[in-house]
Design a protein around this motif. Structure first.
Motif, PDB file in Angstrom:
ATOM      1  N   VAL A 143      -5.454  -3.778  -8.037  1.00  0.00           N
ATOM      2  CA  VAL A 143      -6.703  -4.034  -7.318  1.00  0.00           C
ATOM      3  C   VAL A 143      -6.373  -4.704  -5.980  1.00  0.00           C
ATOM      4  CG1 VAL A 143      -8.844  -5.399  -7.308  1.00  0.00           C
ATOM      5  CG2 VAL A 143      -8.161  -4.187  -9.389  1.00  0.00           C
ATOM      6  N   ILE A 144      -5.443  -5.640  -6.007  1.00  0.00           N
ATOM      7  CA  ILE A 144      -5.078  -6.398  -4.803  1.00  0.00           C
ATOM      8  C   ILE A 144      -4.252  -5.556  -3.837  1.00  0.00           C
ATOM      9  CG2 ILE A 144      -3.723  -8.374  -3.963  1.00  0.00           C
ATOM     10  CD1 ILE A 144      -4.512  -9.740  -6.699  1.00  0.00           C
ATOM     11  N   ALA A 145      -3.230  -4.870  -4.340  1.00  0.00           N
ATOM     12  CA  ALA A 145      -2.262  -4.207  -3.465  1.00  0.00           C
ATOM     13  C   ALA A 145      -2.513  -2.728  -3.253  1.00  0.00           C
ATOM     14  CB  ALA A 145      -0.852  -4.400  -4.035  1.00  0.00           C
ATOM     15  N   GLY A 146      -3.297  -2.087  -4.112  1.00  0.00           N
ATOM     16  CA  GLY A 146      -3.494  -0.652  -3.964  1.00  0.00           C
ATOM     17  C   GLY A 146      -2.244   0.117  -4.366  1.00  0.00           C
ATOM     18  N   ALA A 147      -2.035   1.236  -3.702  1.00  0.00           N
ATOM     19  CA  ALA A 147      -0.896   2.106  -4.004  1.00  0.00           C
ATOM     20  C   ALA A 147      -0.110   2.367  -2.721  1.00  0.00           C
ATOM     21  CB  ALA A 147      -1.394   3.416  -4.606  1.00  0.00           C
ATOM     22  N   PRO A 148       0.776   1.430  -2.353  1.00  0.00           N
ATOM     23  CA  PRO A 148       1.464   1.553  -1.072  1.00  0.00           C
ATOM     24  C   PRO A 148       2.609   2.569  -1.050  1.00  0.00           C
ATOM     25  CG  PRO A 148       2.206  -0.403  -2.214  1.00  0.00           C
ATOM     26  CD  PRO A 148       1.102   0.187  -3.039  1.00  0.00           C
ATOM     27  N   LEU A 149       2.921   3.164  -2.175  1.00  0.00           N
ATOM     28  CA  LEU A 149       4.071   4.062  -2.234  1.00  0.00           C
ATOM     29  C   LEU A 149       3.717   5.306  -3.036  1.00  0.00           C
ATOM     30  CD1 LEU A 149       7.144   4.047  -1.474  1.00  0.00           C
ATOM     31  CD2 LEU A 149       7.564   3.157  -3.761  1.00  0.00           C
ATOM     32  N   TRP A 150       4.129   6.451  -2.551  1.00  0.00           N
ATOM     33  CA  TRP A 150       3.938   7.730  -3.236  1.00  0.00           C
ATOM     34  C   TRP A 150       2.485   7.938  -3.646  1.00  0.00           C
ATOM     35  CZ3 TRP A 150       8.618   8.174  -7.052  1.00  0.00           C
ATOM     36  CH2 TRP A 150       9.789   8.282  -6.310  1.00  0.00           C
ATOM     37  N   SER A 151       1.584   7.841  -2.701  1.00  0.00           N
ATOM     38  CA  SER A 151       0.172   7.986  -3.014  1.00  0.00           C
ATOM     39  C   SER A 151      -0.547   8.738  -1.907  1.00  0.00           C
ATOM     40  CB  SER A 151      -0.468   6.619  -3.201  1.00  0.00           C
ATOM     41  OG  SER A 151      -0.543   5.930  -1.969  1.00  0.00           O
ATOM     42  N   VAL A 152      -1.647   9.335  -2.276  1.00  0.00           N
ATOM     43  CA  VAL A 152      -2.506   9.991  -1.290  1.00  0.00           C
ATOM     44  C   VAL A 152      -3.062   8.943  -0.331  1.00  0.00           C
ATOM     45  CG1 VAL A 152      -4.629  11.333  -1.010  1.00  0.00           C
ATOM     46  CG2 VAL A 152      -3.022  11.919  -2.838  1.00  0.00           C
ATOM     47  N   ASP A 153      -3.451   7.779  -0.844  1.00  0.00           N
ATOM     48  CA  ASP A 153      -3.957   6.705   0.019  1.00  0.00           C
ATOM     49  C   ASP A 153      -2.949   6.341   1.106  1.00  0.00           C
ATOM     50  OD1 ASP A 153      -6.249   6.568  -1.514  1.00  0.00           O
ATOM     51  OD2 ASP A 153      -5.752   4.651  -2.460  1.00  0.00           O
ATOM     52  N   ALA A 154      -1.680   6.203   0.732  1.00  0.00           N
ATOM     53  CA  ALA A 154      -0.641   5.830   1.704  1.00  0.00           C
ATOM     54  C   ALA A 154      -0.443   6.932   2.737  1.00  0.00           C
ATOM     55  CB  ALA A 154       0.673   5.516   0.991  1.00  0.00           C
ATOM     56  N   ALA A 155      -0.499   8.185   2.303  1.00  0.00           N
ATOM     57  CA  ALA A 155      -0.351   9.300   3.237  1.00  0.00           C
ATOM     58  C   ALA A 155      -1.517   9.334   4.218  1.00  0.00           C
ATOM     59  CB  ALA A 155      -0.248  10.614   2.464  1.00  0.00           C
ATOM     60  N   TRP A 156      -2.733   9.120   3.716  1.00  0.00           N
ATOM     61  CA  TRP A 156      -3.904   9.084   4.599  1.00  0.00           C
ATOM     62  C   TRP A 156      -3.804   7.928   5.581  1.00  0.00           C
ATOM     63  CZ3 TRP A 156      -8.054   9.830   0.236  1.00  0.00           C
ATOM     64  CH2 TRP A 156      -8.105  11.185  -0.105  1.00  0.00           C
TER      65      TRP A 156
END
Length: 174
Positions: A143-156
């Motif tokens: 919840v705090i950090a999200g998905a900073p690696l290997w993620s669609v969010d990081a690519a966006w």
């Protein structure tokens, strides 16, 4: 721990933390996808009555729940509640695995875990025998950090900043 901020830490330290979050994402994502599919494919569970049904589970949890009102709400339509939980677990698991809306997915996972802890596993003693509280705590770093690696969010995020995707710096592929 040194006085340096997270942003001031070295790249290797930052990458280690990101990989630790990735392992947590994989575990929680796979577990929640499995839990959702398991419920959706179990006709005995998706019934309002019967020894292994969602209805029987919720009725048995009613007297020992920390928040019996939540159980009462579920008992109004046990099968509907069962589908809501199963589809919620599936959505949370897929969002977590792919890193799509990762913080929102993790918040959903935390809410599911919190509701199960306050109802189904509240009376488990000692408390550490129940797994829902542990799952709740496991969701919080995501919840705090999200998905900073290997993620669609990081690519966006990288695309919005105009950076090319590079290995190990939050890109979709590493």
């Amino acid at each position: 721990m040194s006085g340096r901020s997270w942003a001031g830490r070295g790249g290797a330290e930052r990458d280690t933390a990101r990989y630790a979050l990735l392992l947590l994402r994989l575990f929680l994502g796979i577990t929640f996808v499995y839990a959702g599919l398991d419920k959706l494919t179990d006709p005995a569970f998706m019934a309002s009555e019967g020894p292994e049904s969602i209805g029987a589970l919720m009725a048995s949890a009613r007297e020992t729940a920390a928040v019996p009102g939540l159980v009462d709400l579920a008992l109004k339509s046990p099968v509907g509640f069962g589908y809501a939980i199963a589809l919620g677990e599936l959505a949370v698991g897929i969002g977590t695995l792919l890193g799509i809306g990762a913080r929102v997915a993790a918040a959903g996972g935390a809410l599911i875990s919190l509701s199960l802890w306050l109802t189904v596993s509240w009376s488990t003693t000692p408390y550490y025998y129940g797994n829902d509280l542990a799952y709740l705590m496991a969701w919080l770093p995501l919840v705090i950090a999200g998905a900073p690696l290997w993620s669609v969010d990081a690519a966006w995020s990288a695309r919005r900043r105009g950076r090319p995707r590079r290995h190990g710096r939050g890109a979709l592929l590493g």
